[in-house]
Design an enzyme around this catalytic site. Structure first.
Site, PDB file in Angstrom:
ATOM      1  N   ARG A 178      34.086  28.631  57.205  1.00 12.13           N
ATOM      2  CA  ARG A 178      34.654  29.891  56.713  1.00 12.13           C
ATOM      3  C   ARG A 178      34.711  30.917  57.845  1.00 12.13           C
ATOM      4  NH1 ARG A 178      31.764  32.768  51.644  1.00 12.13           N
ATOM      5  NH2 ARG A 178      29.963  32.150  52.826  1.00 12.13           N
ATOM      6  N   HIS A 204      40.176  42.847  40.171  1.00 15.59           N
ATOM      7  CA  HIS A 204      39.800  41.703  39.331  1.00 15.59           C
ATOM      8  C   HIS A 204      40.274  41.960  37.894  1.00 15.59           C
ATOM      9  CE1 HIS A 204      37.547  38.192  38.147  1.00 15.59           C
ATOM     10  NE2 HIS A 204      37.073  38.881  37.127  1.00 15.59           N
TER      11      HIS A 204
HETATM   12  C1  GRF Z   1      45.450  39.433  39.795  1.00 18.32           C
HETATM   13  O1  GRF Z   1      45.249  39.242  38.421  1.00 18.32           O
HETATM   14  C2  GRF Z   1      44.198  39.937  40.449  1.00 18.32           C
HETATM   15  O2  GRF Z   1      43.449  40.765  39.633  1.00 18.32           O
HETATM   16  C3  GRF Z   1      43.442  38.665  40.725  1.00 18.32           C
HETATM   17  O3  GRF Z   1      44.420  37.736  41.100  1.00 18.32           O
HETATM   18  C4  GRF Z   1      45.671  38.091  40.509  1.00 18.32           C
HETATM   19  C5  GRF Z   1      46.639  38.220  41.632  1.00 18.32           C
HETATM   20  O4  GRF Z   1      47.941  38.493  41.175  1.00 18.32           O
HETATM   21  N1  GRF Z   1      42.436  38.865  41.736  1.00 18.32           N
HETATM   22  P1  GRF Z   1      49.046  38.943  42.217  1.00 18.32           P
HETATM   23  O5  GRF Z   1      49.090  37.850  43.295  1.00 18.32           O
HETATM   24  O6  GRF Z   1      48.636  40.260  42.782  1.00 18.32           O
HETATM   25  O7  GRF Z   1      50.307  39.008  41.437  1.00 18.32           O
END
Ligand code: GRF
Length: 213
Positions: free
Chosen positions: A78, A122
């Protein structure tokens, strides 16, 4: 870093935003639009993806934003992967990193390099339902309310100090797609609001609690 008071502004303005994503990139687009409308005092200077197929990269190119694809090589640690990302990015001084659907955990050394300078969004009210499929988890649990959270990133899974949250009701007829869509609308607004508040500075962090001013 336990207790901290952010200067005003928090970072030199206009702030340099670096977005990390792995997929669709709708939160990236929401941040880009907010920046173009001057709703956040920052400009997205680079979009980094660990997946060459990420749709967000295409949109970033259309918007004339520098993109970098740094896929994790087989057998690479990583830290080695992150070092290559940093090499590609070059100067990251004063930058705010915004994770937007970036599907990798950052190493402790990467997080320490950007103290309180990495945000994530999130699709749940943390600490409920961290990790993947947060909307599915909330439905399966039978929750009546879930939501969206913007938080500072530490090296755990969606475990850093919370900056902003907004609740989203779960309706009886919701399936995962419908709920995800409703949460996503909130995410797009909330992420820009949180970035604006963090960049403005004047906020305080005491232990895990972030107090916006
Ligand atoms: C979103 O629901 C975000 O909260 C989560 O992953 C998804 C990403 O969606 N971490 P996008 O790629 O921004 O459309």
């Amino acid at each position: 870093m336990t207790d901290f008071r952010a200067p005003r502004p928090y970072l030199p303005l206009p702030a340099r935003l670096i977005v990390f994503l792995s997929g669709r990139g709708s939160n990236f687009e929401a941040l880009a639009s907010a920046s173009l409308r001057n709703e956040i005092p920052g400009r997205i200077v680079a979009v980094v993806s660990d997946r060459a197929s990420a749709k967000g990269l295409v949109r970033a190119c259309e918007l004339g934003i520098r993109t970098a694809t740094v896929e994790k090589a087989r057998g690479e640690s990583r830290e080695e992967h992150e070092t290559r990302i940093l090499d590609v990015l070059g100067d990251t001084d004063g930058a705010l990193i915004c994770l937007a659907g970036y599907m990798r955990l950052l190493s402790p050394s990467f997080v320490e390099r950007f103290p309180l300078r990495i945000l994530n969004i999130h699709p749940a009210l943390l600490p409920s339902f961290p990790g993947t499929h947060a909307q599915r988890q909330a439905l399966a649990y039978g929750c009546k309310v879930t939501g969206a959270t913007v938080h500072f990133v530490d090296s755990g899974v969606d475990s850093g100090p919370i900056v902003m949250q907004e609740a989203v009701p779960i309706l009886p007829e919701d399936d995962e797609d419908a709920l995800s869509e409703r949460i996503l609308g909130v995410e797009h607004r909330l992420y820009a609001q949180a970035v604006r508040a963090v960049l403005a500075g004047g906020w305080r962090k005491a232990g895990r609690s972030v107090f916006l001013s």
